[in-house]
Design a protein around this motif. Structure first.
Motif, mmCIF file in Angstrom:
data_model
loop_
_atom_site.group_PDB
_atom_site.id
_atom_site.type_symbol
_atom_site.label_atom_id
_atom_site.label_comp_id
_atom_site.label_asym_id
_atom_site.label_seq_id
_atom_site.Cartn_x
_atom_site.Cartn_y
_atom_site.Cartn_z
ATOM 1 N N UNK A 94 33.275 17.085 53.503
ATOM 2 C CA UNK A 94 32.271 18.129 53.348
ATOM 3 C C UNK A 94 33.016 19.461 53.255
ATOM 4 N N UNK A 95 32.904 20.130 52.112
ATOM 5 C CA UNK A 95 33.712 21.321 51.863
ATOM 6 C C UNK A 95 35.185 20.982 52.082
ATOM 7 N N UNK A 96 35.851 21.603 53.045
ATOM 8 C CA UNK A 96 37.285 21.375 53.225
ATOM 9 C C UNK A 96 37.608 20.415 54.366
ATOM 10 N N UNK A 97 36.620 19.789 54.972
ATOM 11 C CA UNK A 97 36.847 18.959 56.151
ATOM 12 C C UNK A 97 36.679 17.483 55.835
ATOM 13 N N UNK A 98 37.753 16.707 56.048
ATOM 14 C CA UNK A 98 37.659 15.257 55.953
ATOM 15 C C UNK A 98 37.245 14.696 57.309
ATOM 16 N N UNK A 99 36.355 13.717 57.310
ATOM 17 C CA UNK A 99 35.886 13.110 58.557
ATOM 18 C C UNK A 99 35.833 11.598 58.416
ATOM 19 N N UNK A 100 36.146 10.903 59.482
ATOM 20 C CA UNK A 100 36.008 9.455 59.514
ATOM 21 C C UNK A 100 34.551 9.089 59.731
ATOM 22 N N UNK A 101 34.098 8.053 59.063
ATOM 23 C CA UNK A 101 32.752 7.525 59.299
ATOM 24 C C UNK A 101 32.876 6.375 60.288
ATOM 25 N N UNK A 102 32.086 6.418 61.341
ATOM 26 C CA UNK A 102 32.206 5.464 62.433
ATOM 27 C C UNK A 102 31.132 4.389 62.337
ATOM 28 N N UNK A 103 31.505 3.197 62.752
ATOM 29 C CA UNK A 103 30.609 2.050 62.633
ATOM 30 C C UNK A 103 29.418 2.149 63.570
ATOM 31 N N UNK A 104 29.648 2.598 64.789
ATOM 32 C CA UNK A 104 28.572 2.637 65.768
ATOM 33 C C UNK A 104 28.735 3.836 66.683
ATOM 34 N N UNK A 105 27.679 4.170 67.374
ATOM 35 C CA UNK A 105 27.669 5.276 68.316
ATOM 36 C C UNK A 105 27.590 4.723 69.730
ATOM 37 N N UNK A 106 28.605 4.996 70.528
ATOM 38 C CA UNK A 106 28.645 4.541 71.920
ATOM 39 C C UNK A 106 28.465 3.027 72.046
ATOM 40 N N UNK A 107 28.941 2.292 71.058
ATOM 41 C CA UNK A 107 28.955 0.826 71.063
ATOM 42 C C UNK A 107 27.568 0.192 71.105
ATOM 43 N N UNK A 108 26.524 0.977 70.865
ATOM 44 C CA UNK A 108 25.186 0.398 70.998
ATOM 45 C C UNK A 108 24.254 0.696 69.834
ATOM 46 N N UNK A 109 24.459 1.775 69.099
ATOM 47 C CA UNK A 109 23.462 2.144 68.093
ATOM 48 C C UNK A 109 24.140 2.768 66.885
ATOM 49 N N UNK A 110 23.339 3.076 65.877
ATOM 50 C CA UNK A 110 23.852 3.737 64.699
ATOM 51 C C UNK A 110 24.832 2.900 63.913
ATOM 52 N N UNK A 111 24.616 1.597 63.830
ATOM 53 C CA UNK A 111 25.591 0.743 63.161
ATOM 54 C C UNK A 111 25.634 1.001 61.657
ATOM 55 N N UNK A 112 26.845 0.863 61.113
ATOM 56 C CA UNK A 112 27.073 0.985 59.683
ATOM 57 C C UNK A 112 26.433 -0.208 58.990
ATOM 58 N N UNK A 113 25.441 0.041 58.148
ATOM 59 C CA UNK A 113 24.626 -1.034 57.578
ATOM 60 C C UNK A 113 25.091 -1.423 56.187
#
Length: 290
Positions: A94-113
């Motif tokens: 995003x603009x000048x910042x590279x970021x890693x995309x994470x599979x899950x949030x706190x090992x419980x939710x937000x899984x990469x689908x």
């Protein structure tokens, strides 16, 4: 309410590609005497005014905090760390910042689908998606990460999938890029896109598969290339794989029914980064490719 979808609508209406919510600590009364509240946007709405059902206008009090956004004007995505260009951990800029995309949030939710992975593959120009997984392809940016993408099947870009705002870690942080995951492989989101020539995932109307000897190959180390070579040698256009190790050669899939890619989820017995259908679905590839 002021959440990620409202920030996205506000930024796109201002001419940016998208944006995040941010906390603003200065009271709203510092900026204005009246405040509007109760926004409720449904992305991809493009006009913030359409998100105000009752258009509630009130006097700003000293305790009221204004909604804030950080908008970005450029976006890109790539796959890194895989053995081939169609596989790797997902990273975004995003603009000048590279970021890693994470599979899950706190090992419980937000899984990469699977739908998230499908949007990435489509955005990168691949014809389909094989896997959406967790870790195993190295670490990404240790300083910035993103969680909780929620893509819909038809979204044209990962940026429209409304993740949580990026987490920016202190410069001295030396831990894993996405923190600990539940798989033991790391918590980076991993995607494997379909190889060129992939036509789609199908099921047969009768749920049966032909086993004519000359058109049929059973190989315990099956790969897409082996099936393609076999079918090309027979002069047939399509290489159809199923059960992980079965190859069927055909000229048409007119009598097959379209299936979503995630239904073809058996790894090929000879190549773990390829899919060879499943017990009730067939991965179909154009046999002209090597």
């Amino acid at each position: 309410m002021w959440a990620q979808q409202e920030a996205m609508v506000a930024c796109t209406q201002l001419g940016f590609l998208g944006g995040w919510t941010i906390d603003v600590k200065t009271p709203a009364s510092t900026f204005a005497s009246q405040c509007v509240s109760d926004f409720d946007c449904s992305w991809p709405e493009r006009n913030l005014q359409n998100c105000l059902g009752s258009k509630v206008v009130t006097d700003c009090t000293n305790s009221s905090l204004p909604a804030g956004v950080h908008c970005y004007s450029s976006f890109s995505v790539h796959l890194m760390g895989g053995a081939a260009p169609n596989a790797g951990r997902v990273e975004v800029q995003y603009d000048d910042t590279w970021a890693s995309v994470c599979y899950e949030l706190h090992s419980t939710s937000g899984q990469w689908s699977f739908d998230n992975a499908l949007v990435v593959c489509r955005e990168l120009g691949f014809p389909g998606t094989m896997f959406a997984g967790q870790g195993g392809m190295g670490q990404g940016n240790r300083k910035a990460s993103l969680y909780d993408y929620k893509c819909r099947y038809a979204y044209p870009s990962l940026r429209e999938c409304l993740p949580r705002p990026p987490i920016i870690l202190p410069s001295q942080y030396q831990g894993p890029s996405c923190g600990p995951g539940s798989s033991g492989l790391g918590n980076e989101a991993v995607t494997v896109c379909s190889v060129p020539g992939y036509i789609g995932c199908f099921k047969t109307k009768s749920n049966t598969k032909e086993t004519s000897h000359e058109l049929y190959l059973d190989n315990q180390s099956m790969t897409v290339r082996k099936c393609r070579n076999h079918c090309r040698g027979l002069g047939l256009q399509l290489a159809c794989l199923y059960d992980g190790n079965m190859c069927l050669c055909r000229e048409t899939v007119a009598d097959y029914v379209n299936f979503r890619d995630e239904n073809c989820n058996f790894e090929c017995t000879g190549q773990e980064l390829e899919t060879c259908g499943s017990s009730n679905a067939i991965s179909v590839y154009n046999g002209k490719y090597k």
